[in-house]
Design an enzyme around this catalytic site. Structure first.
Site, PDB file in Angstrom:
ATOM      1  N   HIS A 187       0.827  -1.212   0.000  1.00 44.06           N
ATOM      2  CA  HIS A 187       0.000   0.000   0.000  1.00 44.06           C
ATOM      3  C   HIS A 187       0.863   1.263   0.000  1.00 44.06           C
ATOM      4  O   HIS A 187       2.048   1.254   0.337  1.00 44.06           O
ATOM      5  CB  HIS A 187      -0.912   0.008   1.229  1.00 44.06           C
ATOM      6  CG  HIS A 187      -0.151   0.017   2.529  1.00 44.06           C
ATOM      7  ND1 HIS A 187       0.412   1.157   3.060  1.00 44.06           N
ATOM      8  CD2 HIS A 187       0.151  -0.982   3.391  1.00 44.06           C
ATOM      9  CE1 HIS A 187       1.021   0.876   4.192  1.00 44.06           C
ATOM     10  NE2 HIS A 187       0.883  -0.428   4.426  1.00 44.06           N
ATOM     11  N   THR A 231       1.248   6.023   4.684  1.00 44.35           N
ATOM     12  CA  THR A 231       0.311   6.558   5.671  1.00 44.35           C
ATOM     13  C   THR A 231       1.054   7.533   6.582  1.00 44.35           C
ATOM     14  O   THR A 231       2.283   7.541   6.638  1.00 44.35           O
ATOM     15  CB  THR A 231      -0.308   5.443   6.540  1.00 44.35           C
ATOM     16  OG1 THR A 231       0.704   4.940   7.431  1.00 44.35           O
ATOM     17  CG2 THR A 231      -0.851   4.304   5.688  1.00 44.35           C
ATOM     18  N   GLU A 290      -1.928  -7.142   7.346  1.00 40.83           N
ATOM     19  CA  GLU A 290      -0.609  -7.133   7.975  1.00 40.83           C
ATOM     20  C   GLU A 290      -0.627  -8.026   9.206  1.00 40.83           C
ATOM     21  O   GLU A 290      -1.686  -8.388   9.735  1.00 40.83           O
ATOM     22  CB  GLU A 290      -0.251  -5.680   8.349  1.00 40.83           C
ATOM     23  CG  GLU A 290       1.094  -5.474   9.012  1.00 40.83           C
ATOM     24  CD  GLU A 290       2.264  -5.908   8.150  1.00 40.83           C
ATOM     25  OE1 GLU A 290       2.523  -7.143   8.121  1.00 40.83           O
ATOM     26  OE2 GLU A 290       2.916  -5.057   7.539  1.00 40.83           O
TER      27      GLU A 290
END
Length: 218
Positions: free
Chosen positions: A9, A12, A82
């Protein structure tokens, strides 16, 4: 034979400050959204047959950008999450040796059966995590035999696939870099996965791509 694009991904806010996420559901930040769009553009001329993502929103948001340009929907699967780090989740990596010295030492020693202190979520040993992840990756590899799929997940998930492909023991130190929004190409054939290409971030500004934070353990 199945071709699998395993993708981490985008960034963040917690990646940026080195705070452990695990199963905590943290969205992409502005940089992560930019990375996801660049990733999707890099893949738009490759025909994908399916896009599967962890159900955590940082993976779903990244996969959504790919799916939009591919004209596909995203299938979500909590089995691709995760690793769960129990009481470590939400903590800065720099705080862990002070708050949890024994558990942190076992983690750094790569003990595959080390347990985490209790937290909001129940932690997983690396052995249980690896088994979960590989069961799900291999399930999709078999389901989409002869096709090309993208699996959008997390640094720990990608590391499990790397270890499986290289037949590395679970207690071996990590030997690769795992960048946000990186493309990692595998093939599945005759019941085994192997690596075609690792760590493609040509679509990103390499100076801004962050490694999966578990690199600090090696």
């Amino acid at each position: 034979m199945t071709e699998i694009l395993l993708i981490r991904h985008g960034e963040t806010a917690w990646n940026a400050v080195k705070r452990l996420q695990g199963h905590l559901d943290i969205p992409l930040n502005a940089e992560g959204r930019r990375q996801a769009k660049a990733l999707a553009a890099a893949l738009q001329n490759e025909k994908l047959d399916a896009i599967i993502a962890s159900d955590l929103q940082r993976a779903v948001q990244t996969a959504g950008e790919i799916a939009r340009l591919q004209g596909l929907s995203t299938r979500t699967d909590p089995g691709l999450r995760e690793r769960c780090f129990g009481g470590f989740e939400g903590e800065l990596y720099s705080e862990l040796p002070h708050k949890y010295p024994e558990e942190h030492a076992a983690w750094r020693a790569h003990d595959p059966d080390a347990e985490f202190p209790p937290g909001e979520n129940a932690g997983e040993t690396i052995r249980r995590f690896h088994q979960r992840v590989m069961e799900h990756i291999l399930h999709y590899a078999r389901q989409f035999d002869g096709k090309k799929i993208a699996i959008v997940a997390h640094g720990g998930v990608l590391e499990c696939a790397y270890r499986a492909a290289k037949q590395l023991p679970l207690d071996a130190p990590r030997e690769v870099t795992i960048y946000n929004a990186s493309i990692n190409r595998f093939i599945y054939q005759d019941g085994q996965i192997s690596i075609l290409q690792w760590g493609d971030i040509a679509h990103l500004d390499a100076a801004d791509a962050l490694d999966e934070i578990n690199q600090t353990q090696t």
